[in-house]
Design a protein around this motif. Sequence first.
Motif, PDB file in Angstrom:
ATOM      1  N   ILE A   1       0.834  -1.213   0.000  1.00 49.65           N
ATOM      2  CA  ILE A   1       0.000   0.000   0.000  1.00 49.65           C
ATOM      3  C   ILE A   1       0.867   1.262   0.000  1.00 49.65           C
ATOM      4  CG2 ILE A   1      -1.731   1.332   1.259  1.00 49.65           C
ATOM      5  CD1 ILE A   1      -2.887  -1.166   0.039  1.00 49.65           C
ATOM      6  N   SER A   2       1.922   1.262   0.825  1.00 45.84           N
ATOM      7  CA  SER A   2       2.753   2.471   0.942  1.00 45.84           C
ATOM      8  C   SER A   2       3.487   2.777  -0.361  1.00 45.84           C
ATOM      9  CB  SER A   2       3.762   2.323   2.087  1.00 45.84           C
ATOM     10  OG  SER A   2       4.699   1.303   1.808  1.00 45.84           O
ATOM     11  N   GLN A   3       3.823   1.748  -1.125  1.00 42.25           N
ATOM     12  CA  GLN A   3       4.579   1.957  -2.355  1.00 42.25           C
ATOM     13  C   GLN A   3       3.713   1.889  -3.605  1.00 42.25           C
ATOM     14  OE1 GLN A   3       8.610   0.591  -2.595  1.00 42.25           O
ATOM     15  NE2 GLN A   3       8.418  -0.521  -0.671  1.00 42.25           N
ATOM     16  N   HIS A   4       2.395   1.817  -3.394  1.00 39.63           N
ATOM     17  CA  HIS A   4       1.489   1.775  -4.545  1.00 39.63           C
ATOM     18  C   HIS A   4       1.624   3.060  -5.362  1.00 39.63           C
ATOM     19  CE1 HIS A   4      -2.020   0.955  -6.991  1.00 39.63           C
ATOM     20  NE2 HIS A   4      -2.526   2.129  -6.658  1.00 39.63           N
ATOM     21  N   ARG A   5       1.853   2.886  -6.648  1.00 39.59           N
ATOM     22  CA  ARG A   5       2.031   4.038  -7.538  1.00 39.59           C
ATOM     23  C   ARG A   5       0.678   4.570  -7.980  1.00 39.59           C
ATOM     24  NH1 ARG A   5       5.156  -0.015  -9.254  1.00 39.59           N
ATOM     25  NH2 ARG A   5       3.876  -0.367 -11.122  1.00 39.59           N
ATOM     26  N   THR A   6       0.507   5.873  -7.916  1.00 37.56           N
ATOM     27  CA  THR A   6      -0.735   6.494  -8.366  1.00 37.56           C
ATOM     28  C   THR A   6      -0.948   6.185  -9.839  1.00 37.56           C
ATOM     29  OG1 THR A   6      -0.414   8.300  -6.787  1.00 37.56           O
ATOM     30  CG2 THR A   6      -2.006   8.653  -8.561  1.00 37.56           C
ATOM     31  N   GLY A   7      -2.146   5.698 -10.161  1.00 37.87           N
ATOM     32  CA  GLY A   7      -2.447   5.341 -11.545  1.00 37.87           C
ATOM     33  C   GLY A   7      -2.214   3.872 -11.844  1.00 37.87           C
TER      34      GLY A   7
ATOM     35  N   ALA B   1      -0.945   5.751   5.427  1.00 37.65           N
ATOM     36  CA  ALA B   1      -0.302   6.801   6.222  1.00 37.65           C
ATOM     37  C   ALA B   1       1.163   6.984   5.823  1.00 37.65           C
ATOM     38  CB  ALA B   1      -0.395   6.457   7.708  1.00 37.65           C
ATOM     39  N   LEU B   2       1.777   5.910   5.298  1.00 33.25           N
ATOM     40  CA  LEU B   2       3.194   5.960   4.929  1.00 33.25           C
ATOM     41  C   LEU B   2       3.432   6.301   3.459  1.00 33.25           C
ATOM     42  CD1 LEU B   2       4.410   2.809   6.917  1.00 33.25           C
ATOM     43  CD2 LEU B   2       5.161   5.169   7.333  1.00 33.25           C
ATOM     44  N   LYS B   3       2.368   6.574   2.719  1.00 32.40           N
ATOM     45  CA  LYS B   3       2.543   6.857   1.285  1.00 32.40           C
ATOM     46  C   LYS B   3       3.431   8.081   1.046  1.00 32.40           C
ATOM     47  CE  LYS B   3      -0.680   6.376  -1.828  1.00 32.40           C
ATOM     48  NZ  LYS B   3      -0.245   5.203  -2.633  1.00 32.40           N
ATOM     49  N   ASN B   4       3.382   9.043   1.962  1.00 33.18           N
ATOM     50  CA  ASN B   4       4.201  10.258   1.809  1.00 33.18           C
ATOM     51  C   ASN B   4       5.479  10.222   2.650  1.00 33.18           C
ATOM     52  OD1 ASN B   4       2.330  11.508   0.036  1.00 33.18           O
ATOM     53  ND2 ASN B   4       1.057  12.105   1.799  1.00 33.18           N
TER      54      ASN B   4
ATOM     55  N   ILE C   1      -8.289 -10.228   9.887  1.00 27.78           N
ATOM     56  CA  ILE C   1      -9.103  -9.060   9.530  1.00 27.78           C
ATOM     57  C   ILE C   1      -8.495  -7.809  10.166  1.00 27.78           C
ATOM     58  CG2 ILE C   1     -11.303  -7.932  10.000  1.00 27.78           C
ATOM     59  CD1 ILE C   1     -11.584  -9.673   7.675  1.00 27.78           C
ATOM     60  N   GLY C   2      -8.144  -7.907  11.458  1.00 28.50           N
ATOM     61  CA  GLY C   2      -7.517  -6.785  12.143  1.00 28.50           C
ATOM     62  C   GLY C   2      -6.149  -6.461  11.572  1.00 28.50           C
ATOM     63  N   ILE C   3      -5.354  -7.485  11.279  1.00 23.30           N
ATOM     64  CA  ILE C   3      -4.027  -7.282  10.697  1.00 23.30           C
ATOM     65  C   ILE C   3      -4.145  -6.553   9.358  1.00 23.30           C
ATOM     66  CG2 ILE C   3      -2.030  -8.463   9.681  1.00 23.30           C
ATOM     67  CD1 ILE C   3      -2.518 -10.682  11.809  1.00 23.30           C
ATOM     68  N   LEU C   4      -5.086  -7.018   8.526  1.00 21.61           N
ATOM     69  CA  LEU C   4      -5.299  -6.389   7.223  1.00 21.61           C
ATOM     70  C   LEU C   4      -5.701  -4.934   7.355  1.00 21.61           C
ATOM     71  CD1 LEU C   4      -7.186  -9.027   5.014  1.00 21.61           C
ATOM     72  CD2 LEU C   4      -5.145  -7.761   4.369  1.00 21.61           C
ATOM     73  N   SER C   5      -6.656  -4.666   8.233  1.00 25.71           N
ATOM     74  CA  SER C   5      -7.177  -3.300   8.336  1.00 25.71           C
ATOM     75  C   SER C   5      -6.090  -2.328   8.794  1.00 25.71           C
ATOM     76  CB  SER C   5      -8.376  -3.254   9.302  1.00 25.71           C
ATOM     77  OG  SER C   5      -7.993  -3.594  10.620  1.00 25.71           O
ATOM     78  N   TRP C   6      -5.310  -2.722   9.827  1.00 29.86           N
ATOM     79  CA  TRP C   6      -4.258  -1.824  10.322  1.00 29.86           C
ATOM     80  C   TRP C   6      -3.102  -1.703   9.337  1.00 29.86           C
ATOM     81  CZ3 TRP C   6      -5.698   1.532  13.546  1.00 29.86           C
ATOM     82  CH2 TRP C   6      -6.622   1.238  14.551  1.00 29.86           C
ATOM     83  N   ALA C   7      -2.806  -2.784   8.618  1.00 32.29           N
ATOM     84  CA  ALA C   7      -1.742  -2.724   7.612  1.00 32.29           C
ATOM     85  C   ALA C   7      -2.125  -1.775   6.477  1.00 32.29           C
ATOM     86  CB  ALA C   7      -1.467  -4.121   7.055  1.00 32.29           C
ATOM     87  N   VAL C   8      -3.407  -1.813   6.084  1.00 35.83           N
ATOM     88  CA  VAL C   8      -3.884  -0.909   5.025  1.00 35.83           C
ATOM     89  C   VAL C   8      -3.810   0.545   5.494  1.00 35.83           C
ATOM     90  CG1 VAL C   8      -5.920  -0.191   3.720  1.00 35.83           C
ATOM     91  CG2 VAL C   8      -5.332  -2.612   3.873  1.00 35.83           C
ATOM     92  N   VAL C   9      -4.284   0.787   6.724  1.00 34.58           N
ATOM     93  CA  VAL C   9      -4.267   2.158   7.271  1.00 34.58           C
ATOM     94  C   VAL C   9      -2.831   2.679   7.371  1.00 34.58           C
ATOM     95  CG1 VAL C   9      -4.734   3.558   9.317  1.00 34.58           C
ATOM     96  CG2 VAL C   9      -6.448   1.923   8.510  1.00 34.58           C
ATOM     97  N   LEU C  10      -1.936   1.849   7.899  1.00 35.21           N
ATOM     98  CA  LEU C  10      -0.527   2.259   8.017  1.00 35.21           C
ATOM     99  C   LEU C  10       0.107   2.459   6.644  1.00 35.21           C
ATOM    100  CD1 LEU C  10       1.006   0.183  10.962  1.00 35.21           C
ATOM    101  CD2 LEU C  10       1.216   2.642  10.608  1.00 35.21           C
TER     102      LEU C  10
END
Length: 410
Positions: A65-71, A157-160, A145-154
């Motif tokens: 998620i953090s390294q996902h490229r826009t587009g 949050a780390l994209k920038n 489910i909890g691991i996934l949700s917090w990993a996605v949120v983090l």
Amino acid sequence: MKKLMTNWNKMSLVIRIIIGLVIGVLLASFFPEQAKPVIIFGSLFVGALKAIAPILVFFLVMSAISQHRTGHQTNMKSIIVLYLLGTFLAGFVAVVVSFIFPVTLTLTTGAQNVTPPGGVVEVLKALLLNIVDNPVKALFNANYIGILSWAVVLGFALKNAPDTTKVMITNFSDALTQMVKWVINFAPLGIMGLVFEAFAGKGLKALGSYGHLLAVMLGCMVFVALVVNPIIVFINIRQNPYPLVFKCLRESGITAFFTRSSAANIPVNMTLCEKLGLDKDTYSVSIPLGSTINMAGAAVTISVMTLAAVATLGIKVDMPTALILSVLSAVCACGASGVAGGSLLLIPLACSLFGIPNDIAMKVVGVGFIVGVLQDSCETALNSSTDVLFTATAEFAKWRKEGKKIVIPK
């Protein structure tokens, strides 16, 4: 010895697993007492997979998620649709087959110490609470489910965050992936121990009186794996689906059959996705998600066991009600935990649709624990292998539209 180890490592992992399986059966058949210590290999293998899987999933998803490229488009929408469609169709197949070959049960006890959910609302409430579970607790309890949700949120949050931070997270992800590969190399020993434990115990002997039930249940799972799923794959990729289907069953289904845990099989599925050349941004999320909501085998178990209870009590069921059961079993299956026997506790919920008292429903669960030696193994093999199958199907469908050639590695 060195030459022997070199030749052993050159063998396909599947062949090595089959060798371990055969040795386990032979030891259980001819040396059941003397070979008991090999059971520890099975416990160590499953324990290692279960230990590494939660932290691996956390870092893989966060990194993706953090390294996902826009587009850069992923296939998550298509994969989720395939997960839900596959689970519903599995429940529907089980309902139809149960009508054609009705099963009656000799009700038993043995499930008095378990507490089933009180209704669909309770199942959904538990899912929502798991999403916001304490992240440390989620990792400790393997609450995916909890691991996934917090990993996605983090991850978002780390994209920038600075590139150095993202590189560090990726390095952790790669290191954990390498650790998983080391664990998987011990699969033959682990499966030898697991097979020995199953065959040397009395579990298989208790299945004789439930042959009809097992035939219907396992027959439904085989039909879903070899007919329903290939049709879904063919509609999406428009080429022979069986090379992909058999590869998923062979490399994911076999280990899932013996570990009896979709969660423990997550690292195996990650490795298989990498072999298939799939997009890591997609499968690092879709595989953990699939271990929670892609539950075709669980839908079969819930439908067959519920209609067996209905037939045993002489309750008349019309087709519209049975169709409702297909939907209910799919919803219940999505709430089944990714551990051994998770689907059995949802049988009373489905039984309530027909007014079956909870004490009777729990006796049906008791039957489920008896046949669980085979039922849960086959259920998990279908569930887990389908996680990879549908993830690959969505990506290959995208490749087909882009004009790329789809090649299934042997």
